[in-house]
Design a protein around this motif. Structure first.
Motif, PDB file in Angstrom:
ATOM      1  N   GLU A  41       1.019  -1.453   0.307  1.00  0.00           N
ATOM      2  CA  GLU A  41       0.122  -0.034   0.281  1.00  0.00           C
ATOM      3  C   GLU A  41       0.627   1.368  -0.437  1.00  0.00           C
ATOM      4  N   PHE A  42       1.744   1.223   0.787  1.00  0.00           N
ATOM      5  CA  PHE A  42       3.244   2.541   0.942  1.00  0.00           C
ATOM      6  C   PHE A  42       2.883   2.824  -1.143  1.00  0.00           C
ATOM      7  N   ALA A  43       4.366   1.324  -1.541  1.00  0.00           N
ATOM      8  CA  ALA A  43       4.368   1.297  -2.657  1.00  0.00           C
ATOM      9  C   ALA A  43       3.413   2.212  -3.699  1.00  0.00           C
ATOM     10  N   GLU A  44       2.388   1.107  -3.220  1.00  0.00           N
ATOM     11  CA  GLU A  44       0.560   1.957  -3.839  1.00  0.00           C
ATOM     12  C   GLU A  44       1.020   3.681  -4.022  1.00  0.00           C
ATOM     13  N   GLN A  45       1.374   4.541  -2.667  1.00  0.00           N
ATOM     14  CA  GLN A  45       0.373   5.610  -2.368  1.00  0.00           C
ATOM     15  C   GLN A  45       1.682   6.494  -3.494  1.00  0.00           C
ATOM     16  N   HIS A  46       2.929   5.871  -3.390  1.00  0.00           N
ATOM     17  CA  HIS A  46       3.835   6.846  -3.840  1.00  0.00           C
ATOM     18  C   HIS A  46       4.244   6.488  -5.602  1.00  0.00           C
ATOM     19  N   ARG A  47       2.933   5.309  -6.224  1.00  0.00           N
ATOM     20  CA  ARG A  47       3.764   5.457  -7.508  1.00  0.00           C
ATOM     21  C   ARG A  47       3.751   6.341  -8.387  1.00  0.00           C
ATOM     22  N   SER A  48       2.957   7.053  -8.229  1.00  0.00           N
ATOM     23  CA  SER A  48       3.486   8.433  -9.757  1.00  0.00           C
ATOM     24  C   SER A  48       4.985   8.611  -9.556  1.00  0.00           C
ATOM     25  N   TRP A  49       4.903   8.633  -8.030  1.00  0.00           N
ATOM     26  CA  TRP A  49       6.994   9.085  -8.221  1.00  0.00           C
ATOM     27  C   TRP A  49       7.635   7.766  -8.471  1.00  0.00           C
ATOM     28  N   ILE A  50       7.064   6.561  -8.133  1.00  0.00           N
ATOM     29  CA  ILE A  50       8.830   5.940  -8.123  1.00  0.00           C
ATOM     30  C   ILE A  50       8.501   5.426 -10.151  1.00  0.00           C
ATOM     31  N   GLU A  51       6.888   5.680 -10.946  1.00  0.00           N
ATOM     32  CA  GLU A  51       7.344   5.476 -12.120  1.00  0.00           C
ATOM     33  C   GLU A  51       7.888   6.685 -12.963  1.00  0.00           C
ATOM     34  N   LYS A  52       7.723   7.754 -12.557  1.00  0.00           N
ATOM     35  CA  LYS A  52       8.697   9.041 -12.680  1.00  0.00           C
ATOM     36  C   LYS A  52      10.175   8.587 -13.164  1.00  0.00           C
ATOM     37  N   LYS A  53      10.397   8.087 -11.766  1.00  0.00           N
ATOM     38  CA  LYS A  53      11.878   7.917 -11.526  1.00  0.00           C
ATOM     39  C   LYS A  53      12.067   6.859 -12.247  1.00  0.00           C
ATOM     40  N   GLN A  54      11.834   5.672 -12.053  1.00  0.00           N
ATOM     41  CA  GLN A  54      11.859   5.050 -13.548  1.00  0.00           C
ATOM     42  C   GLN A  54      12.137   5.214 -15.007  1.00  0.00           C
ATOM     43  N   ALA A  55      10.912   6.219 -15.302  1.00  0.00           N
ATOM     44  CA  ALA A  55      11.070   6.253 -16.472  1.00  0.00           C
ATOM     45  C   ALA A  55      12.749   7.082 -17.435  1.00  0.00           C
ATOM     46  N   GLU A  56      13.072   8.423 -15.508  1.00  0.00           N
ATOM     47  CA  GLU A  56      13.857   8.954 -15.607  1.00  0.00           C
ATOM     48  C   GLU A  56      15.047   8.158 -15.833  1.00  0.00           C
ATOM     49  N   LEU A  57      15.419   6.612 -15.064  1.00  0.00           N
ATOM     50  CA  LEU A  57      16.283   5.834 -15.450  1.00  0.00           C
ATOM     51  C   LEU A  57      16.804   5.357 -16.824  1.00  0.00           C
ATOM     52  N   LYS A  58      15.702   4.974 -17.502  1.00  0.00           N
ATOM     53  CA  LYS A  58      15.366   4.028 -18.849  1.00  0.00           C
ATOM     54  C   LYS A  58      16.352   4.906 -19.637  1.00  0.00           C
ATOM     55  N   SER A  59      15.852   6.255 -19.728  1.00  0.00           N
ATOM     56  CA  SER A  59      16.637   7.573 -20.688  1.00  0.00           C
ATOM     57  C   SER A  59      17.886   7.780 -20.437  1.00  0.00           C
TER      58      SER A  59
END
Length: 222
Positions: A41-59
């Motif tokens: 649940e904690f991870a889900e609450q921070h989903r948008s931040w997590i996905e943003k950081k993962q997208a940055e790393l892929k670039s």
């Protein structure tokens, strides 16, 4: 779809924390008795931040390993220097307007470069840590230079500051950010609001410095 947690690390900490590794893996650090469902649940609450950081790393473009050939570029304190292979040079490696590698040391170039960076890292980081510690009243026990590839620095429970030798490739602004970050950990042993507030007091533009390191850090390799 539920967000994927690659690793859960439980310890005697009091709070939950999210870590995104350079390969995009998601790690959650949690107190010993935290339920799996609470962590999810904690991870889900921070989903948008997590996905943003993962997208940055892929670039981020990961550079191929060094070949140690003439003309190849190496970094030191954020500046770019070409490599020259020099005949008859006594010292294995010299930095002038370029890196000059003795031809006799070329077969062992990676070790020679790492040894050179380690030595400069110890000298320079000692100076920067002493400067910020004296200016802002931090106390620490000592400095160690490590081979860490995913952490630029850390602070032990006894006040020993650890820094990756690779940090010396980064510009001064980023080196100083990591120095301040670890010095503040001698007071606040977590990433609480009080921790970040103290970092900002010492270094108001720390977010921009941190952002550069996050984006360019994977290129600071041999």
């Amino acid at each position: 779809m539920q967000i994927e947690i690659n690793q859960i690390i439980r310890s005697k900490r009091k709070t939950l924390a999210i870590i995104i590794k350079n390969d995009g893996a998601l790690i959650v650090r949690a107190p010993m008795r935290t339920l799996d469902q609470t962590i999810k649940e904690f991870a889900e609450q921070h989903r948008s931040w997590i996905e943003k950081k993962q997208a940055e790393l892929k670039s981020i473009v990961i550079l191929p390993p060094k070949q140690y050939i003439s003309g190849e570029i190496f970094m030191f304190l954020g500046k770019l220097y070409p490599l020259e292979i020099v005949q008859g040079q006594k010292k294995s490696l010299i930095l002038d307007e370029s890196f000059k590698l003795a031809e006799s040391a070329a077969s062992n170039a990676e070790t020679v470069f790492e040894r050179w960076y380690r030595h400069r890292a110890r000298e320079f980081l000692n100076e920067r840590v002493d400067y910020y510690a004296s200016q802002y009243g931090f106390q620490y026990k000592g400095i160690k230079i490590t081979s860490a590839k995913t952490r630029w620095g850390s602070c032990s429970s006894t006040g020993v500051l650890n820094f990756s030798w690779r940090l010396i490739m980064a510009p001064l602004e980023q080196v100083d950010y990591v120095v301040v970050h670890e010095l503040v950990h001698t007071i606040h042993h977590n990433h609480s609001k009080r921790f970040w507030k103290r970092v900002e007091q010492v270094m108001p533009d720390f977010k921009e410095r941190k952002k550069w390191l996050r984006k360019n850090g994977p290129q600071l390799m041999l």
